[in-house]
Enzyme design. Structure first.
Site, PDB file in Angstrom:
ATOM      1  N   CYS A  91      35.817 -34.872   6.414  1.00 44.07           N
ATOM      2  CA  CYS A  91      37.139 -34.399   5.980  1.00 44.07           C
ATOM      3  C   CYS A  91      38.110 -35.569   5.861  1.00 44.07           C
ATOM      4  CB  CYS A  91      37.731 -33.369   6.918  1.00 44.07           C
ATOM      5  SG  CYS A  91      36.862 -31.807   6.901  1.00 44.07           S
ATOM      6  N   ARG A 107      33.703 -40.759   3.510  1.00 43.91           N
ATOM      7  CA  ARG A 107      33.634 -40.038   4.782  1.00 43.91           C
ATOM      8  C   ARG A 107      32.686 -38.837   4.703  1.00 43.91           C
ATOM      9  NH1 ARG A 107      38.071 -41.247   8.062  1.00 43.91           N
ATOM     10  NH2 ARG A 107      38.109 -39.196   9.017  1.00 43.91           N
ATOM     11  N   TRP A 160      34.473 -31.233   4.491  1.00 42.92           N
ATOM     12  CA  TRP A 160      33.072 -31.205   4.916  1.00 42.92           C
ATOM     13  C   TRP A 160      32.944 -29.920   5.713  1.00 42.92           C
ATOM     14  CZ3 TRP A 160      29.946 -31.372   9.334  1.00 42.92           C
ATOM     15  CH2 TRP A 160      28.632 -31.822   9.134  1.00 42.92           C
ATOM     16  N   ASN A 213      41.912 -31.589   9.250  1.00 40.00           N
ATOM     17  CA  ASN A 213      40.649 -32.199   9.660  1.00 40.00           C
ATOM     18  C   ASN A 213      40.477 -31.885  11.146  1.00 40.00           C
ATOM     19  OD1 ASN A 213      38.496 -33.817  10.313  1.00 40.00           O
ATOM     20  ND2 ASN A 213      39.549 -35.761   9.926  1.00 40.00           N
ATOM     21  N   GLY A 214      39.338 -31.289  11.514  1.00 39.29           N
ATOM     22  CA  GLY A 214      39.108 -30.967  12.925  1.00 39.29           C
ATOM     23  C   GLY A 214      38.564 -29.554  13.055  1.00 39.29           C
ATOM     24  N   GLU A 256      15.597 -46.986  13.672  1.00 39.55           N
ATOM     25  CA  GLU A 256      16.670 -47.246  12.717  1.00 39.55           C
ATOM     26  C   GLU A 256      16.115 -47.295  11.287  1.00 39.55           C
ATOM     27  OE1 GLU A 256      19.688 -46.977  12.701  1.00 39.55           O
ATOM     28  OE2 GLU A 256      20.438 -48.186  11.027  1.00 39.55           O
ATOM     29  N   LYS A 307      17.389 -44.803   8.309  1.00 36.81           N
ATOM     30  CA  LYS A 307      17.943 -45.316   7.042  1.00 36.81           C
ATOM     31  C   LYS A 307      17.270 -44.639   5.861  1.00 36.81           C
ATOM     32  CE  LYS A 307      20.710 -46.728   8.027  1.00 36.81           C
ATOM     33  NZ  LYS A 307      21.712 -46.739   8.856  1.00 36.81           N
ATOM     34  N   GLU A 336      18.236 -40.898   5.606  1.00 32.65           N
ATOM     35  CA  GLU A 336      19.635 -40.693   5.225  1.00 32.65           C
ATOM     36  C   GLU A 336      19.836 -40.818   3.721  1.00 32.65           C
ATOM     37  OE1 GLU A 336      22.736 -42.293   8.531  1.00 32.65           O
ATOM     38  OE2 GLU A 336      21.371 -43.806   7.774  1.00 32.65           O
ATOM     39  N   HIS A 367      -1.067 -39.021  20.342  1.00 36.18           N
ATOM     40  CA  HIS A 367      -0.891 -37.846  21.198  1.00 36.18           C
ATOM     41  C   HIS A 367      -0.327 -36.668  20.408  1.00 36.18           C
ATOM     42  CE1 HIS A 367      -2.058 -39.955  24.791  1.00 36.18           C
ATOM     43  NE2 HIS A 367      -1.284 -40.958  24.422  1.00 36.18           N
ATOM     44  N   LYS A 410      30.611 -40.170   7.101  1.00 34.79           N
ATOM     45  CA  LYS A 410      30.681 -41.507   7.705  1.00 34.79           C
ATOM     46  C   LYS A 410      31.248 -41.434   9.116  1.00 34.79           C
ATOM     47  CE  LYS A 410      30.696 -46.085   7.473  1.00 34.79           C
ATOM     48  NZ  LYS A 410      29.322 -46.609   7.609  1.00 34.79           N
TER      49      LYS A 410
END
Ligand code: G6P
Length: 603
Positions: free
Chosen positions: A2, A28, A74, A98-99, A476, A480, A483, A499, A598
């Protein structure tokens, strides 16, 4: 997550400022966007699902306006659609938010009993109705917003316009970011600095529970007692050129390429005079016997690297936790524990909550943050800033690397303060920095990444394996790829694959295997052979000292061996660039991947 932008002033057309601002806040993450602007003392609202260009198509840019608010949403309460998009208007009040309001259902019931009805599923429309109701009772916006902050539970940054005041913009915040930017005869509100950098770099950080009243010529900030207070005007240091793509196709590629410079900028202030500079400008670590590192996403993965480095060199136990878990779990901490919070944005809701929980237990906290003056930076006992500069791509690269570099530096500092390392050894590390930077630059130019990407970009499932620090890197690397390319992948400690998950390996399943740690290399190679024997197509990332001609891999990227502290900063580059090339081949929206934000400012 947002984005909010608001403008009041006669110098510019609010509509242009709002759309420019929303574009700058796109990074964002959002799924719909909207603006509200004042025209001839009347509010007009335009909203659209999807990208900002859809919204632009509905706007008549010839209209002149001197007051407006805009929003990228968002979705949290209710699906992404025009009705749920912001701004919302009830009665005389128009807002963007926003929130998350935790008690909105309770408030909604009361408002319905008072004759209000609701069009959307959002918590935001409830705030809007609440402000309208209070305004009808009190007629004074500062008193109304004061009352409002007592009634709302949860997090919010709000931009507010009242039909009765066509030249005034109000803002209020709690636990969601908002800045007030200062122009000449014009003023702005924004979630973040990039949205206003075209116009000004002077801004005020609105603190929790403060109310801002903005006109073109005046900004009044009210504290919790409704007194007008004087706030420090800050100047934003990152310049606008640095936030542009500078000829790169994507911000992500630009940011990956900035890493050598970022690492240098992050490390140099602390090591300019060799080992003698250590312990300067750092908190005193001498008394800590345990460290909890807490973070989300890639910052969590950086924390895992930090754990290996601190445990190895400083010889104290480090516990790395995901912030959304840490904030609700039983903590095993005492006055000899240090809690390190890692966050690029400094606004991640779960990381902020974890920080506050540690503070409630009176535990020392240290933040590793990129965005100067962000909530986590302000609230932690100590803060160390990485020097990544403005990171726009949602998938972090340069900030992650800078976090890893800072954790290496912390490992050295703890080791020194506990007399676990010689000055000579510290100087050896420091002397390697030039080599590190040169080797990073060379790795950025390797031409094999595209070739590897072409082999895997149409696969549906792949693995990343490694042991110890290489497992943290595998996590990581896998994140990446997920995403930005939307390919499913899993990271596994190499020894654990058999396993269970090895059952997923079939003919030509790609497996990235990372082998940079000599002490465990032969074990990892045995695990690679197990995967290879079941048909895996192995892409080996290996240091030159461990490299060999063999038949257990299909593709190979050889990276130079450097000391353990800096090795991850080299190893991660191929993983970042292969993910980038794969996402490009799949025509993905690399800088703004679907569903991601973001800065995740909600729980
Ligand atoms: C989001 C971003 C990730 C980031 C994580 C933590 O999920 O998409 O790239 O690693 O948040 O963000 P922070 O700002 O706290 O580092």
């Amino acid at each position: 997550m947002c984005g909010i932008i608001g403008y009041v002033g006669k110098k510019k057309n609010a509509i242009h400022v709002l759309i420019n601002g929303l574009k700058a806040l796109e990074y964002r993450g959002y799924d719909s966007a909207g603006i509200a602007y004042m025209e001839n003392n009347k509010i007009n609202i335009i909203k659209e699902q999807g990208k900002i260009k859809n919204l632009e198509e509905k706007i008549d840019f010839k209209i002149k306006s001197n007051l407006g608010i805009g929003h990228t949403r968002w979705a949290t309460h209710g699906k992404p659609c025009v009705i749920n998009s912001h701004p919302h208007k009830v009665g005389k009040i128009t807002i963007v938010h926003n929130g998350i309001i935790e008690n909105y259902e309770e408030l909604k019931k009361i408002l319905i009993q008072n004759g209000y009805s609701f069009k959307s599923e959002t918590d935001t429309e409830v705030i809007c109705a609440l402000i309208d109701k209070l305004y009808n009772e009190k007629n004074d916006m500062i008193q109304v917003l004061d009352k409002c902050r007592n009634l709302l539970k949860g997090s919010y940054a709000l931009g507010i316009i009242n039909d009765d005041q066509p030249n005034t913009l109000y803002a209020i915040r709690k636990d969601s970011p908002l800045i007030i930017a200062i122009g000449e005869n014009e003023n702005y509100i924004s979630s973040d600095v990039p949205a206003i950098l075209d116009y000004t770099n002077k801004y005020i950080l609105l603190d929790n529970n403060e109310i801002a009243k903005l006109t073109d010529s005046k900004i009044d900030i009210y504290n919790i007692n409704n007194e007008i207070i004087t706030k420090k005007i800050k100047t934003f240091e990152w310049n606008i050129e640095k936030t542009l793509k500078n000829g790169y196709d994507h911000f992500m590629l630009k940011e990956i390429n900035e890493q050598p410079e970022v690492i240098k900028d992050t490390l140099l202030p602390y090591i300019s005079n060799g080992y003698k500079s250590l312990l300067n400008n750092m908190p005193c670590f001498k008394n800590y016997e345990k460290i909890d590192i807490v973070a989300c996403g890639s910052a969590y993965h950086a924390g895992l690297i930090g754990k290996y480095l601190i445990e190895k060199y400083a010889d104290i136990p480090v516990n790395v936790e995901i912030a959304s878990e840490y904030r609700y779990k039983k903590l095993f901490i005492n006055n000899k524990t240090l809690v390190i919070i890692i966050s690029q944005s400094g606004e991640t809701a779960d990381s902020l909550a974890a920080l506050r929980k540690a503070k409630e237990h009176n535990i020392d906290t240290l933040a590793i943050v990129n965005v100067v003056g962000s909530s986590i930076a302000r609230e932690a006992k100590d803060v160390l800033y990485i020097k990544a500069g403005c990171e726009i791509a949602v998938a972090t690269t340069k900030a992650y690397s800078a976090q890893v570099a800072m954790l290496g530096l912390i490992a050295l500092n703890i080791a020194k303060s506990k007399k676990k390392i010689s000055n000579q050894k510290i100087d050896n590390f420091i002397q390697d920095i030039d080599t590190l930077i040169n080797e990073m630059k060379k790795l950025l130019k390797n031409e094999n990444y595209l070739k590897i990407a072409k082999n895997i970009y149409n696969k549906n499932n792949l693995f990343f394996i490694g042991r110890k620090i290489d497992y943290a890197l595998a996590m990581e690397g896998s994140l990446k790829l997920k995403e930005i390319s939307y390919i499913h992948s899993e990271a596994y400690p190499a020894g654990e694959l058999k396993h269970g998950s090895i059952s997923l390996i079939e003919e030509k399943t790609p497996v990235f295997a990372i082998v940079t740690d000599k002490s465990i290399a032969e074990k990892t190679i045995s695990n690679i052979k197990e995967a290879k024997a079941r048909g895996a197509e192995v892409i080996l990332i290996i240091t030159d000292e461990l490299d060999r001609e063999a038949d257990f891999y299909d593709e190979k990227i050889v990276i130079p061996k450097i000391n353990d502290l800096f090795q991850p900063l080299l190893s991660i580059i191929p993983l970042q660039l292969i993910s980038y090339e794969v996402a490009k081949l799949r025509n993905c929206d690399i800088d703004k991947p679907r569903n991601l934000a973001k800065s995740v400012t909600v729980e």
